[in-house]
Design an enzyme around this catalytic site. Structure first.
Site, mmCIF file in Angstrom:
data_model
loop_
_atom_site.group_PDB
_atom_site.id
_atom_site.type_symbol
_atom_site.label_atom_id
_atom_site.label_comp_id
_atom_site.label_asym_id
_atom_site.label_seq_id
_atom_site.Cartn_x
_atom_site.Cartn_y
_atom_site.Cartn_z
ATOM 1 N N SER B 196 0.838 -1.203 0.000
ATOM 2 C CA SER B 196 0.000 0.000 0.000
ATOM 3 C C SER B 196 0.872 1.251 0.000
ATOM 4 O O SER B 196 0.586 2.238 -0.689
ATOM 5 C CB SER B 196 -0.922 -0.012 1.212
ATOM 6 O OG SER B 196 -0.160 0.062 2.395
ATOM 7 N N ARG B 200 0.610 3.660 -3.149
ATOM 8 C CA ARG B 200 -0.030 4.959 -2.917
ATOM 9 C C ARG B 200 0.827 6.081 -3.512
ATOM 10 O O ARG B 200 0.333 6.922 -4.273
ATOM 11 C CB ARG B 200 -0.228 5.197 -1.427
ATOM 12 C CG ARG B 200 -0.937 6.517 -1.124
ATOM 13 C CD ARG B 200 -1.050 6.788 0.349
ATOM 14 N NE ARG B 200 -1.717 5.693 1.052
ATOM 15 C CZ ARG B 200 -1.117 4.858 1.856
ATOM 16 N NH1 ARG B 200 0.185 4.985 2.087
ATOM 17 N NH2 ARG B 200 -1.771 3.897 2.451
ATOM 18 N N ASN B 204 -0.203 8.142 -6.935
ATOM 19 C CA ASN B 204 -0.419 9.590 -6.883
ATOM 20 C C ASN B 204 0.486 10.330 -7.852
ATOM 21 O O ASN B 204 0.042 11.219 -8.586
ATOM 22 C CB ASN B 204 -0.181 10.109 -5.468
ATOM 23 C CG ASN B 204 -1.435 10.081 -4.636
ATOM 24 O OD1 ASN B 204 -2.290 10.928 -4.786
ATOM 25 N ND2 ASN B 204 -1.561 9.083 -3.787
#
Lengths: 159, 272
Positions: B196, B200, B204
């Protein structure tokens, strides 16, 4: 968007960065900041202490001033009392001195009066003797007698 | 703002070109030269920046560079101190490295899209992606190091035996029948963290980069016509707006990437 050997290189780069930062950056910074924090804390404590001692000194100065004022008042009172006593004493001594002088003057006057009276008496005796001798030497002529009496009287009065 | 590749290039070709790494090697042993170069360069710059600030740091009133470095350090130190209660010396270094490095790498997204490629082209490189955090390799590498640290801190706190016991006995209980479910859940729990974390940041930054490309495509439709001019204006307006908003994402993602590893390590030391 594929995983390949690049990540191995990235791991090495990251580990080197991590080693460098933990070895050369954070220890220095943490020591410096800790030291500064300590310095600031010390400064604040010193300021506190200074303030406290200032308050203490002010209190002490106030107490000293108060005590001095009290002492001055005591001295003032004492001086007033002393001067009153002195005035009283001199008044009394002046009074007694005056009375003494008056008494002495009175004594002297009495002595002088006595002495004058004594002298007068002695003179009167002589005059009486002189008058009697003259009476015995001459005939008593009323006019002459009167004249003589007059002279005698004036001499007594003068003497 | 058409690039030198822009003329005679379809939008698809433009985007694909911008998403292609400069590669060396074959198969698994492929290296993204641009990612490696940029991240190493930025790591060196970050290290130099922090070192210069730290070396100048003194007990007196700080100013200039020193002030900035001290501010960043105190920010990271405060965050770590809030999360982790123990000797946090190394974790502050970890947080500081992650935060400053990730900020530096993310900030590459704000460089005009075609500039790095253009500069690289001068040196004969056909492709050049400037954003190491939009390369999954970059974020996965950091996540792997963090994973190792999580396991290392857990073993240090509980001992090898204690940690191994937790793998089969937590969270459901120590009954032998529950060993396999426990183990399966622990595998998921442990792997979810680096996955994660890396996904992430990668997602992004990749999305941000892609959006810059799409906005750049607006300007390529430029023509001397009413519609063409409004496309050009659209590129300027949207590009500016997205860049300003992206500053927030750059800092926010870096912050998340700094805080979560500290949280994970702190959790790893807790006994179940």
């Amino acid at each position: 968007m594929t995983i390949n050997a690049t990540f191995i290189g990235q791991i090495i780069v990251f580990l080197i960065l991590l080693w460098f930062i933990s070895k050369f950056v954070t220890p220095t910074l943490s020591a410096t900041l800790a030291e500064r924090a300590k310095k600031i804390a010390d400064g604040l404590a010193a300021a506190d202490k200074g303030q406290k001692s200032l308050a203490e000194a002010t209190d002490r100065a106030d107490a000293i001033v108060r005590e001095a004022r009290e002492r001055a008042k005591q001295i003032e009172d004492l001086a007033a009392r002393r001067s009153n006593e002195a005035i009283e004493a001199s008044k009394q001594s002046a009074q007694s001195e005056g009375a003494r002088i008056v008494a002495a003057a009175r004594d002297e006057a009495a002595t002088e009066t006595g002495r004058a009276r004594e002298a007068l008496r002695r003179e009167y005796g002589t005059l009486v003797v002189a008058g009697a001798s003259r009476l015995l030497e001459r005939e008593i002529d009323p006019r002459t007698h009167e004249k003589l009496l007059e002279q005698l009287a004036s001499e007594i009065a003068r003497g | 703002m058409a690039s030198e590749h822009g003329q005679g290039e379809s939008p698809t070709e433009y985007i694909v070109h911008h998403l292609t790494h400069l590669k060396v090697g074959e198969g698994f042993w492929t290296f993204h030269v641009d990612t490696l170069f940029m991240s190493a360069l930025l790591a060196a710059l970050t290290a130099w920046f922090l070192y210069a600030g730290a070396r100048k740091a003194s007990v007196g009133t700080p100013s200039g560079l020193r002030n900035v470095v001290e501010m960043v350090y105190e920010f990271v130190d405060g965050q770590v101190a809030d999360i982790y209660h123990g000797n946090r010396g190394f974790l502050v270094a970890l947080g500081l490295s992650l935060f400053t490095w990730v900020v530096a790498m993310n900030a590459m997204d704000l460089i005009p899209l075609d500039l790095p490629g253009g500069v690289a082209a001068l040196f004969g490189a056909e492709y050049w992606r400037v954003l190491p955090t939009a390369d999954l390799n970059g974020t996965v590498a950091m996540a792997i190091v963090i994973l190792v640290l999580i396991v290392g801190y857990a073993i240090r706190a509980k001992g090898v035996g204690g940690y191994a016991h937790e793998w089969i006995a937590a969270p459901f209980g120590g009954h032998p029948l529950l060993w396999i479910p426990n183990f399966a859940l622990n595998v998921v729990e442990l792997l979810a963290k680096p996955v994660s974390l890396s996904m992430r940041l990668f997602g992004n930054m990749y999305a941000g980069e892609l959006l810059f490309m799409l906005i750049a495509l607006l300007g390529m439709g430029f023509a001397v016509s009413l519609g063409g001019i409004s496309l050009f204006l659209g590129q300027i307006v949207f590009g500016t707006a997205w860049a300003i908003f992206h500053i927030l994402i750059i800092l926010l993602q870096a912050y998340i990437f700094m805080v979560l590893p500290i949280v994970y390590i702190s959790m790893a030391e807790e006994h179940h």
